[in-house]
Design a protein around this motif. Structure first.
Motif, PDB file in Angstrom:
ATOM      1  N   GLY A  41     102.896  62.263  12.212  1.00 59.08           N
ATOM      2  CA  GLY A  41     103.300  63.462  11.430  1.00 59.08           C
ATOM      3  C   GLY A  41     104.729  63.800  11.771  1.00 59.08           C
ATOM      4  O   GLY A  41     105.128  64.860  11.389  1.00 59.08           O
ATOM      5  N   GLN A  88     101.068  70.021  12.166  1.00 60.67           N
ATOM      6  CA  GLN A  88     100.898  70.848  10.953  1.00 60.67           C
ATOM      7  C   GLN A  88     100.411  72.389  11.104  1.00 60.67           C
ATOM      8  O   GLN A  88     101.006  73.363  10.215  1.00 60.67           O
ATOM      9  N   THR A 153      96.945  65.348   3.935  1.00 67.11           N
ATOM     10  CA  THR A 153      97.851  66.028   5.114  1.00 67.11           C
ATOM     11  C   THR A 153      97.659  67.513   4.738  1.00 67.11           C
ATOM     12  O   THR A 153      98.299  68.174   3.697  1.00 67.11           O
ATOM     13  N   GLY A 154      97.606  68.205   6.174  1.00 66.09           N
ATOM     14  CA  GLY A 154      97.794  69.659   6.107  1.00 66.09           C
ATOM     15  C   GLY A 154      96.693  70.487   5.206  1.00 66.09           C
ATOM     16  O   GLY A 154      96.960  71.838   5.117  1.00 66.09           O
TER      17      GLY A 154
END
Length: 518
Positions: A41, A88, A153-154
């Motif tokens: 990431g 994140q 993602t996230g």
């Protein structure tokens, strides 16, 4: 002086093998360091620099300090999911602080000589964690392999979302012109890595499959002039470094930051020491691992990584096994691989810009599948179903929830199973009334917790019965239960009965006379 002279003599005789091994490890580390930084990431414009800086620290700093002479450290796929979660939740700017804390904890653990404690972690827990990480890496990097962003993602349950949307990624790669070139390069990379692994002659095995796969992908993308994402070339390696600031240190008041550092220290230490143990089993010429020294070396490396704001390091099984199989003899091979990485970045940085991101992602898709090792569940099921349950629960927690929750679930289940093992006692009584003989079979752990249960079973027997107590199925017996048996034996003899205690089954650990009441 004697140790130093011995090391110099060894180095003089093995430098050729170490140089060759270091080149092989360098070729393995180069593509993996780039891909793992992306999978972690790290912002794409910094990913190449961050991954390479971490790998260089693993070679130049951790290599000479390592307690495992042939272990090679660097960015690891096993930490990628955890690092991505930290970024994140807390931001890339805070990652360095978390890595710094994790490194300090590793240093403290090594200084306190607690390194061997990490070897007591259940293998089912570690394998379940790695399998879950492998599935998450596969799911996220499959989307990257078609030049797309992982949709999870996230998001909460991000790993499940990435898995669920895999058919969409396949559809995009087949039907949409924007994603098709990357998908083709990804398939070409996986095919190359697989074929190279399966069919390469022994003489060429030293050339690592990931490097060959990325090289073929790079050559194909360059020849066809494909419009796709490529690795951004850093103007200077140190531009990616984020030195700590007072504002960053102010977050030390947050409990979540300390928990993240503790989680990182635990996972990185366990992975490093398990890799070191595997390295010991793969070679016979170097000294065995000093686990406390290894922890301090890893801690030193991660303190430096934290200060520079890059991703953490750990011992890496892929690089370590490549080092051993290539003939590495001393710590020099790990150190030199860091030198070659540094020279590559200094002299040939433009080469990085020709590498397609899809090719690196494809290598990680392949790595994720290899890391999962789902067949390990069947092996555990056949050997120990309790351990199999730990494996499955840990894997499910890592994939379905998050890495930290999965690890905590696995630890909780392993602890509960341990408590059960130390408190569970089966008492089977076989009574032959005609012969007047009673057989008592004790199985499990005879501890003070089960003393009332054992006493109740004994008190039910007739006073004049002839009793034989079998101890061969016990895994543990403490003083309280032994004292009960000895006193009960004396009472039995007074009442005209007979008691035979199967002391020989305990292999001489306990002697009858040592436990007799005065």
């Amino acid at each position: 002086m004697k140790t130093q002279a011995s090391f110099i003599a060894t180095l003089r005789h093995s430098w050729k093998e170490d140089v060759l091994a270091s080149v092989v490890v360098f070729l393995v580390a180069l593509p993996l360091s780039l891909g793992i930084a992306i999978a972690s990431g790290v912002p794409i414009d910094k990913a190449a620099s961050v991954g390479l800086i971490t790998a260089i620290i693993g070679g130049l700093v951790v290599g000479p300090l390592s307690g495992s002479p042939l272990q090679v450290s660097g960015p690891a796929a096993g930490l990628a999911v955890m690092v991505a979660l930290f970024i994140q939740e807390h931001g890339f700017e805070t990652l360095g602080l978390i890595v710094l804390l994790g490194g300090l904890m590793q240093l403290a653990t090594g200084l306190l000589r607690l390194g061997p404690v990490f070897r007591a972690v259940s293998p089912a827990l570690i394998q379940g964690m790695l399998a879950g990480i492998g599935i998450l890496i596969f799911a996220s990097q499959f989307h990257v392999m078609v030049d797309d962003l992982p949709p999870g993602t996230g998001k909460e349950f991000g790993g499940v979302i990435n898995l669920w949307s895999l058919p969409q990624a396949v559809w995009k790669g087949v039907t949409e012109p924007v994603h098709r070139p990357a998908a083709l390069i990804g398939l070409l990379t996986i095919a190359t890595v697989t074929l190279w692994t399966l069919f390469t002659p022994k003489k060429l095995k030293l050339l690592p499959a990931p490097l060959i796969g990325v090289a073929v992908a790079t050559a194909a993308a360059w020849h066809q002039e494909l419009d796709m994402k490529y690795v951004p070339v850093p103007e200077q390696l140190l531009h990616a470094v984020s030195w700590p600031t007072m504002a960053g240190f102010s977050r030390l008041s947050e409990g979540a930051i300390w928990l993240a550092g503790l989680s990182l220290a635990f996972v990185a230490s366990a992975e490093s020491l398990l890799t070191a143990t595997a390295a010991d089993s793969m070679q016979r010429h170097a000294e065995r691992t000093n686990y406390n020294r290894e922890l301090m070396a890893q801690g030193t490396g991660n303190v430096l990584c934290g200060l520079m704001g890059v991703i953490p390091i750990t011992g890496v099984i892929v690089r370590t096994s490549a080092n051993i199989m290539a003939g590495g003899r001393t710590r020099m091979s790990a150190f030199l691989h860091g030198v070659w990485l540094l020279l590559f970045v200094a002299l040939l940085p433009g080469v990085l810009g020709t590498i397609p991101v899809a090719g690196l992602a494809a290598v990680l898709v392949y790595t994720g599948v290899k890391l999962a090792k789902l067949q390990f569940a069947k092996i555990l099921w056949d050997q120990d179903r309790g351990e199999a349950a730990i494996y499955v629960i840990t894997l499910a927690g890592v994939v379905g929830l998050d890495l930290l929750t999965g690890i905590m679930l696995g630890i909780g289940l392993a602890f509960a199973r341990l408590m059960y093992s130390f408190s569970h006692l089966e008492i089977r009584i076989d009574e032959d009334k005609e012969a007047g003989v009673t057989e008592i079979h004790l199985k499990g752990a005879a501890s003070f917790i089960r003393l009332p249960q054992l006493a109740a079973a004994l008190e039910k027997l007739p006073a004049n019965a002839h009793v034989h107590v079998h101890l061969h199925e016990l895994t543990f017996i403490d003083h309280a239960c032994l004292d009960l048996l000895v006193k009960w034996e004396q009472q039995r003899q007074t009442a005209g009965g007979e008691l035979i205690l199967d002391w020989g089954a305990l292999h001489g650990v306990f002697q009858r006379h040592a436990w007799r009441a005065p």
